[in-house]
Design a protein around this motif. Structure first.
Motif, PDB file in Angstrom:
ATOM      1  N   VAL A   1       0.857  -1.200   0.000  1.00 56.29           N
ATOM      2  CA  VAL A   1       0.000   0.000   0.000  1.00 56.29           C
ATOM      3  C   VAL A   1       0.888   1.244   0.000  1.00 56.29           C
ATOM      4  CG1 VAL A   1      -1.645   1.348   1.370  1.00 56.29           C
ATOM      5  CG2 VAL A   1      -1.974  -1.108   1.120  1.00 56.29           C
ATOM      6  N   LYS A   2       1.909   1.257   0.876  1.00 60.77           N
ATOM      7  CA  LYS A   2       2.814   2.416   0.952  1.00 60.77           C
ATOM      8  C   LYS A   2       3.511   2.631  -0.387  1.00 60.77           C
ATOM      9  CE  LYS A   2       3.871   2.085   5.845  1.00 60.77           C
ATOM     10  NZ  LYS A   2       4.860   1.607   6.794  1.00 60.77           N
ATOM     11  N   SER A   3       3.918   1.520  -0.982  1.00 65.29           N
ATOM     12  CA  SER A   3       4.621   1.608  -2.265  1.00 65.29           C
ATOM     13  C   SER A   3       3.700   2.207  -3.348  1.00 65.29           C
ATOM     14  CB  SER A   3       5.087   0.203  -2.646  1.00 65.29           C
ATOM     15  OG  SER A   3       5.381   0.132  -3.986  1.00 65.29           O
ATOM     16  N   HIS A   4       2.445   1.759  -3.368  1.00 69.66           N
ATOM     17  CA  HIS A   4       1.489   2.307  -4.352  1.00 69.66           C
ATOM     18  C   HIS A   4       1.233   3.795  -4.087  1.00 69.66           C
ATOM     19  CE1 HIS A   4       0.511  -1.107  -6.755  1.00 69.66           C
ATOM     20  NE2 HIS A   4       0.177  -1.838  -5.723  1.00 69.66           N
ATOM     21  N   LEU A   5       1.138   4.139  -2.806  1.00 66.56           N
ATOM     22  CA  LEU A   5       0.913   5.548  -2.444  1.00 66.56           C
ATOM     23  C   LEU A   5       2.067   6.414  -2.931  1.00 66.56           C
ATOM     24  CD1 LEU A   5      -0.395   5.844   1.217  1.00 66.56           C
ATOM     25  CD2 LEU A   5      -1.361   6.860  -0.842  1.00 66.56           C
ATOM     26  N   PHE A   6       3.278   5.918  -2.687  1.00 64.69           N
ATOM     27  CA  PHE A   6       4.469   6.667  -3.072  1.00 64.69           C
ATOM     28  C   PHE A   6       4.517   6.846  -4.583  1.00 64.69           C
ATOM     29  CE2 PHE A   6       8.925   7.168  -4.120  1.00 64.69           C
ATOM     30  CZ  PHE A   6       9.317   8.139  -3.215  1.00 64.69           C
ATOM     31  N   ARG A   7       4.245   5.739  -5.287  1.00 66.78           N
ATOM     32  CA  ARG A   7       4.284   5.809  -6.755  1.00 66.78           C
ATOM     33  C   ARG A   7       3.203   6.750  -7.288  1.00 66.78           C
ATOM     34  NH1 ARG A   7       4.790  -0.426  -8.207  1.00 66.78           N
ATOM     35  NH2 ARG A   7       6.675  -0.843  -7.069  1.00 66.78           N
ATOM     36  N   ALA A   8       2.032   6.693  -6.656  1.00 68.67           N
ATOM     37  CA  ALA A   8       0.932   7.561  -7.093  1.00 68.67           C
ATOM     38  C   ALA A   8       1.330   9.032  -6.931  1.00 68.67           C
ATOM     39  CB  ALA A   8      -0.326   7.255  -6.283  1.00 68.67           C
ATOM     40  N   ALA A   9       1.883   9.360  -5.755  1.00 68.37           N
ATOM     41  CA  ALA A   9       2.284  10.755  -5.502  1.00 68.37           C
ATOM     42  C   ALA A   9       3.388  11.178  -6.478  1.00 68.37           C
ATOM     43  CB  ALA A   9       2.769  10.891  -4.065  1.00 68.37           C
ATOM     44  N   HIS A  10       4.314  10.249  -6.730  1.00 68.89           N
ATOM     45  CA  HIS A  10       5.417  10.557  -7.660  1.00 68.89           C
ATOM     46  C   HIS A  10       4.881  10.837  -9.066  1.00 68.89           C
ATOM     47  CE1 HIS A  10       9.558  10.463  -9.011  1.00 68.89           C
ATOM     48  NE2 HIS A  10       9.177   9.700 -10.007  1.00 68.89           N
ATOM     49  N   LYS A  11       3.927  10.000  -9.471  1.00 65.74           N
ATOM     50  CA  LYS A  11       3.353  10.147 -10.813  1.00 65.74           C
ATOM     51  C   LYS A  11       2.601  11.483 -10.927  1.00 65.74           C
ATOM     52  CE  LYS A  11       0.977   7.037 -14.008  1.00 65.74           C
ATOM     53  NZ  LYS A  11       0.296   5.731 -14.070  1.00 65.74           N
ATOM     54  N   ILE A  12       1.880  11.842  -9.871  1.00 71.88           N
ATOM     55  CA  ILE A  12       1.139  13.115  -9.908  1.00 71.88           C
ATOM     56  C   ILE A  12       2.124  14.286  -9.979  1.00 71.88           C
ATOM     57  CG2 ILE A  12      -0.411  14.634  -8.601  1.00 71.88           C
ATOM     58  CD1 ILE A  12      -1.810  12.126  -7.565  1.00 71.88           C
ATOM     59  N   ARG A  13       3.197  14.181  -9.205  1.00 72.09           N
ATOM     60  CA  ARG A  13       4.215  15.249  -9.257  1.00 72.09           C
ATOM     61  C   ARG A  13       4.781  15.394 -10.667  1.00 72.09           C
ATOM     62  NH1 ARG A  13       8.123  15.627  -3.981  1.00 72.09           N
ATOM     63  NH2 ARG A  13       6.608  14.921  -2.489  1.00 72.09           N
ATOM     64  N   GLU A  14       5.047  14.234 -11.282  1.00 68.98           N
ATOM     65  CA  GLU A  14       5.575  14.266 -12.656  1.00 68.98           C
ATOM     66  C   GLU A  14       4.590  14.944 -13.596  1.00 68.98           C
ATOM     67  OE1 GLU A  14       6.571  10.328 -13.889  1.00 68.98           O
ATOM     68  OE2 GLU A  14       8.624  10.487 -13.155  1.00 68.98           O
ATOM     69  N   ARG A  15       3.328  14.587 -13.448  1.00 65.84           N
ATOM     70  CA  ARG A  15       2.288  15.168 -14.298  1.00 65.84           C
ATOM     71  C   ARG A  15       2.189  16.680 -14.084  1.00 65.84           C
ATOM     72  NH1 ARG A  15      -0.604  13.485 -18.519  1.00 65.84           N
ATOM     73  NH2 ARG A  15      -2.527  14.318 -17.687  1.00 65.84           N
ATOM     74  N   LEU A  16       2.319  17.078 -12.831  1.00 67.51           N
ATOM     75  CA  LEU A  16       2.251  18.514 -12.540  1.00 67.51           C
ATOM     76  C   LEU A  16       3.442  19.233 -13.165  1.00 67.51           C
ATOM     77  CD1 LEU A  16       1.039  18.322  -8.848  1.00 67.51           C
ATOM     78  CD2 LEU A  16      -0.276  19.089 -10.813  1.00 67.51           C
ATOM     79  N   GLY A  17       4.579  18.550 -13.187  1.00 68.24           N
ATOM     80  CA  GLY A  17       5.767  19.106 -13.842  1.00 68.24           C
ATOM     81  C   GLY A  17       5.523  19.299 -15.318  1.00 68.24           C
ATOM     82  N   GLU A  18       4.827  18.292 -15.914  1.00 65.85           N
ATOM     83  CA  GLU A  18       4.501  18.386 -17.341  1.00 65.85           C
ATOM     84  C   GLU A  18       3.557  19.566 -17.591  1.00 65.85           C
ATOM     85  OE1 GLU A  18       2.872  14.664 -18.666  1.00 65.85           O
ATOM     86  OE2 GLU A  18       4.590  13.576 -17.888  1.00 65.85           O
ATOM     87  N   PHE A  19       2.636  19.768 -16.690  1.00 69.21           N
ATOM     88  CA  PHE A  19       1.700  20.881 -16.833  1.00 69.21           C
ATOM     89  C   PHE A  19       2.459  22.203 -16.895  1.00 69.21           C
ATOM     90  CE2 PHE A  19      -1.674  18.271 -14.506  1.00 69.21           C
ATOM     91  CZ  PHE A  19      -2.312  17.970 -15.673  1.00 69.21           C
ATOM     92  N   ARG A  20       3.437  22.313 -15.997  1.00 69.93           N
ATOM     93  CA  ARG A  20       4.184  23.574 -15.917  1.00 69.93           C
ATOM     94  C   ARG A  20       4.946  23.824 -17.208  1.00 69.93           C
ATOM     95  NH1 ARG A  20       3.249  27.371 -14.271  1.00 69.93           N
ATOM     96  NH2 ARG A  20       5.231  28.152 -13.524  1.00 69.93           N
ATOM     97  N   LYS A  21       5.529  22.703 -17.752  1.00 73.05           N
ATOM     98  CA  LYS A  21       6.275  22.863 -19.016  1.00 73.05           C
ATOM     99  C   LYS A  21       5.324  23.285 -20.126  1.00 73.05           C
ATOM    100  CE  LYS A  21       9.690  19.532 -17.736  1.00 73.05           C
ATOM    101  NZ  LYS A  21       9.792  18.090 -17.625  1.00 73.05           N
ATOM    102  N   ALA A  22       4.115  22.697 -20.108  1.00 72.80           N
ATOM    103  CA  ALA A  22       3.126  23.053 -21.129  1.00 72.80           C
ATOM    104  C   ALA A  22       2.693  24.500 -20.911  1.00 72.80           C
ATOM    105  CB  ALA A  22       1.921  22.137 -21.018  1.00 72.80           C
TER     106      ALA A  22
END
Lengths: 199, 163
Positions: A178-199
């Motif tokens: 569960v912790k691992s999925h949570l961490f990956r989920a948060a990481h993925k959202i951060r990455e997506r937010l980074g993409e938003f900023r670049k866009a």
């Protein structure tokens, strides 16, 4: 007479035994008590009112049909919640497949104004509301990009505010996973937010 | 240097599920501190968003619950438990096995084993050679001598003649 969901000291185990013995009416107590909560959870996962209603109804139907598999040590709420989460995960998987084959991978938001830039100043209230709205939209899109399992773990933790052991029990995963999925989920959202900023 | 969106998100929704230590910059920068509040507010709003479900009246909820109860009544009786289902499955498999084994023994489907007379001379020679090798291996295990199977110089074995 069927006990109301507000009646104190209702013996749910007894009601389950009655349903198993063929008294379908006793199941109504569970529907009246838990359907709203299950529908809200389904809505948080699916973001579609019609599908959330369908998920809740189907979860109760499955819980009823498989009541002989219900273990006495568990609670009905946990049992039906688990069924609902699995139903929603299947739905999300199917939705992702349909989306992928019909539209291809998700496009980034092409709105150029960044919430951070706007928040840096001393804005009037309408602008602030606009920033908040934009953040919500970006965050919602980032959450939608998660895999069904990541999304269910993320929603249970951050929106339903459940503890890691509670999520582990509901999803059938161990706490570490569960912790691992949570961490990956948060990481993925951060990455997506980074993409938003670049866009 | 202001905090990025990803950093603000990390503070609003910590990856490990437990609050992270706030960076010192936040106590100095009002803009970033305000931005973090905006992020936290946005997360809270998403969590609280219930769309049309949030505006549902008690009557509408009761209708939805009635619909569920109707589908449950239509479904009829509950299914048998898993152990019983498995028991039935295992019993059916055993029954099929019990029926299949005698049929196989009666020789209705399987071809009979070939008799030595059906084999070609070449096959019979190969069989004899294999038997010799097996005997040789057995003799080695029991401490027997290799000489037992080595032809004497100048003599030919039956197998060699055949080959």
């Amino acid at each position: 007479m069927i006990p109301r969901q507000t009646d104190p000291g209702v013996d749910e185990a007894l009601l389950i035994r009655e349903v198993r013995a063929g008294k379908v009416e006793s199941f109504e107590y569970f529907v009246r008590k838990y359907q709203r909560r299950i529908t809200r959870l389904a809505y948080r996962l699916l973001r579609d009112a019609g599908e959330a209603d369908c998920a809740a109804q189907e979860s109760f139907l499955r819980a009823y049909q498989n009541l002989n598999d219900f273990r006495e040590g568990s609670t009905f709420e946990t049992w039906v919640t688990r069924i609902c989460i699995n139903w929603c995960k299947d739905r999300l998987k199917r939705r992702r497949l349909v989306f992928y084959f019909h539209q291809g991978p998700a496009e980034n938001d092409d709105d150029e104004s960044g919430p951070r830039d706007a928040a840096a100043g001393d804005e009037p209230s309408p602008e602030r509301r606009a920033i908040s709205r934009e953040i919500r939209e970006r965050l919602r899109q980032a959450i939608e990009s998660l895999s069904p399992r990541q999304k269910s773990v993320f929603v249970l933790k951050h929106f339903e505010e459940l503890s890691i052991p509670e999520i582990a029990e509901l999803t059938g995963l161990d706490s570490g996973t569960v912790k691992s999925h949570l961490f990956r989920a948060a990481h993925k959202i951060r990455e997506r937010l980074g993409e938003f900023r670049k866009a | 240097m202001h905090l990025t969106d990803a950093q603000l998100f990390g503070l609003a929704i910590p990856a490990a599920g437990v609050p992270e230590a706030l960076p010192p910059h936040l106590s100095e920068c009002i803009a970033c501190s305000r931005a973090l509040q905006t992020w936290k507010g946005a997360v809270g709003e998403i969590a609280g968003e219930m769309g049309p479900i949030g505006a549902r009246t008690p009557e509408a909820w009761a209708d939805a619950e009635d619909l569920t109860m109707r589908s449950i009544r239509r479904a009829g009786s509950i299914r048998r438990g898993t152990p019983l289902r498995w028991g039935v499955g295992i019993a059916a498999s055993l029954l099929l096995l019990a029926l299949a084994v005698p049929m196989r023994r009666s020789g209705s489907g399987a071809p009979a084993a070939a008799t030595p007379s059906d084999l070609s001379p070449q096959d019979q020679a190969d069989d004899a050679l294999l038997r010799d090798v097996a005997r040789l291996a057995r003799a080695e295990e029991t401490g027997g001598s290799w000489d037992a199977l080595v032809p004497q110089p100048g003599t030919q074995t039956r197998d060699e003649e055949r080959l």
